[in-house]
Design an enzyme around this catalytic site. Structure first.
Site, mmCIF file in Angstrom:
data_model
loop_
_atom_site.group_PDB
_atom_site.id
_atom_site.type_symbol
_atom_site.label_atom_id
_atom_site.label_comp_id
_atom_site.label_asym_id
_atom_site.label_seq_id
_atom_site.Cartn_x
_atom_site.Cartn_y
_atom_site.Cartn_z
ATOM 1 C CE1 TYR A 253 -4.011 2.436 0.238
ATOM 2 C CE2 TYR A 253 -2.431 3.365 2.452
ATOM 3 C CZ TYR A 253 -3.774 3.657 1.868
ATOM 4 O OH TYR A 253 -4.263 4.316 1.312
ATOM 5 C CG HIS B 167 -11.274 4.289 -5.175
ATOM 6 N ND1 HIS B 167 -9.229 3.671 -4.735
ATOM 7 C CD2 HIS B 167 -11.947 3.073 -3.980
ATOM 8 C CE1 HIS B 167 -9.334 3.538 -3.103
ATOM 9 N NE2 HIS B 167 -10.524 2.968 -2.790
ATOM 10 N NE ARG C 92 -12.786 2.005 -20.013
ATOM 11 C CZ ARG C 92 -12.614 2.671 -19.422
ATOM 12 N NH1 ARG C 92 -12.394 3.479 -20.411
ATOM 13 N NH2 ARG C 92 -12.424 2.316 -18.249
ATOM 14 N NE ARG D 267 -13.827 11.454 -14.938
ATOM 15 C CZ ARG D 267 -13.789 10.322 -14.784
ATOM 16 N NH1 ARG D 267 -15.063 9.979 -14.619
ATOM 17 N NH2 ARG D 267 -12.931 9.636 -15.116
#
Length: 446
Positions: A202, A235, A291, A337
């Site tokens: 981590y 996330h 993608r 966004r």
């Protein structure tokens, strides 16, 4: 080149693909659910086919309905966009088996990179740097404890078939590890139908850096620089910028060359994004997205390349026609966004759009299917628009972003525009001083 492309998606990305096709003289077929019958991409496409009711599993995830629509309309190829079936290897295989071209990588590469364990093994074999951790799946608590002893605590347990933070748990000690391992497996099984997990060291305060690559069928591979996607909530990316304020030209060239070499080794084709964690001058591979990315417009802004056009050209068999030395980076770009959500609680806010005024002017682009009177249905992802700004410098870009956000009007529903307005006024963000945990800790108090 293709004569007709079916767009197996919805919203702003469906409209984005339609525009690229239209500029290239390619006819388009829009597939849609009953909830999207009046959507902008449906209105603008040459043909439209309803493929089911609002539920995604009965429409945009309905492989048979999409292939039937391609057959009856005489499409040559299918572009999956992002999300839905874009990284479904079985669908890509079905598309090819039915005589259509899948505008994306091969089913084998989608399958390889869709599983985090096999992707990590492929990355190691391709020479990509990886986070220290288990070489494969961790199938028992005893095995987890052994890996943790080698890497040291804290450790991160991740779902092999995962994404979006599901099936992901942190253990800070041996005492926490067993419970974290069991919980991660349980969440992974519930979310993905696959309980397999693996482990990594981590990292404390890394940045999320991704490299955009293009590869044709003739062995040519180029990278289009990096995007910094460190501003995240649970996330999920909130804002992205290119280039990263944390990298210099030498680091950019170094990781770009490593990424290209890895893709040549794999024999990859079409567009792809290799994601890394970056800390203390080191890059660590975490996954590859096979993608088009949501944030691809900021790469287009700094390179002048149309990524959807390049996808279409590559899928049709054309060579790139340029090398790495021909790719130039100009200025700075940021993407916000915009979601139909309450900017404080992030509760989804579907409904009917009232007044709608997207910002404009030099260096401002809005990718959205919205219009006054448009319906934002409750059945899909809440992202309704992307605001992309470009400037000669990061400072100019930030000033332009502040101005554009102030002009952006979406009435009738709540949006996250106010969150981005707060973000652009934050001194740490203005200085480019943030990591993947900064937004939650500093602005969202999570």
């Amino acid at each position: 080149m293709f004569e007709k492309v079916l767009i197996a998606n919805r919203g702003e990305i469906a409209l984005r693909i339609h525009r690229a096709c239209r500029e290239m003289g390619i006819k388009t077929v829009a597939v849609h659910s009953t909830a999207d019958a009046a959507a902008m991409h449906v209105r603008l496409a040459d043909e439209a086919v309803c493929i089911g009711p609002p539920s995604a599993k009965d429409s945009y995830l309905n492989k048979a309905a999409i292939l039937s629509a391609a057959t009856i309309t005489g499409a040559d190829a299918i572009h999956p966009g992002y999300g839905f079936l874009s990284e479904n290897a079985d669908f890509a295989e079905m598309v090819e088996d039915h005589g259509f071209v899948f505008i994306g990588p091969s089913p084998a590469h989608i399958r390889l990179m869709g599983d985090k364990v096999t992707a990590k093994k492929a990355a190691i074999e391709s020479g990509l740097p990886v986070v220290p951790g288990s070489p494969g799946a961790v199938d028992s608590v005893e095995e987890a404890l052994e890996v943790a002893r080698e890497t040291g605590y804290p450790v991160l347990i991740k779902a092999s078939a995962g994404g979006g933070g599901r099936g992901m748990k942190v253990a800070n000690s041996e005492k926490e590890l067993e419970e974290a391992w069991r919980t991660a497996r349980s969440e992974a099984l519930a979310a993905f139908g696959n309980a397999e997990v693996y482990m990594e060291k981590y990292l404390g305060n890394p940045r999320h850096i991704e490299i955009q690559i293009l590869a044709d069928n003739h062995g040519n591979v180029v990278h289009l620089g990096e995007r910094d996607c460190s501003l995240q909530r649970r996330h999920q990316k909130v804002l992205e910028e290119a280039p990263s304020p944390a990298l210099n030209a030498a680091e950019r060239a170094r990781i770009g060359e490593v990424a290209c070499a890895g893709m040549r080794t794999l024999g990859y084709r079409n567009a792809g994004t290799i994601e890394f964690l970056y800390e203390n001058g080191e890059f660590f591979f975490i996954e590859m997205n096979t993608r088009l990315q949501v944030e691809h417009p900021i790469t287009e802004a700094i390179t002048g390349l149309d990524l959807v056009r390049e996808q279409l050209r590559i899928a049709a068999g054309a060579p790139l026609g340029y090398g790495q030395q021909d790719v130039h980076f100009t200025g700075h770009a940021i993407e916000c966004r915009i979601n139909a959500e309450n900017p404080e609680t992030f509760r989804p806010c579907p409904g009917t759009v009232g007044d709608y005024h997207p910002p404009g002017g030099l260096g401002v682009r809005v990718d959205s299917g919205l219009f006054a009177g448009a319906t934002v249905p409750p059945h899909y992802d809440s992202m309704i628009a992307k605001l992309i700004v470009h400037g000669n410098s990061r400072n100019e870009c930030l000033m332009r972003l502040r101005r554009a956000l102030g002009e952006f009007v979406v009435g009738g529903i709540e949006t996250t525009i106010p969150l981005h307005q707060r973000l652009v006024e934050n001194t740490d963000f203005q200085n480019g001083d943030y990591d993947i945990r900064w937004l939650e800790k500093t602005m969202l108090n999570l």
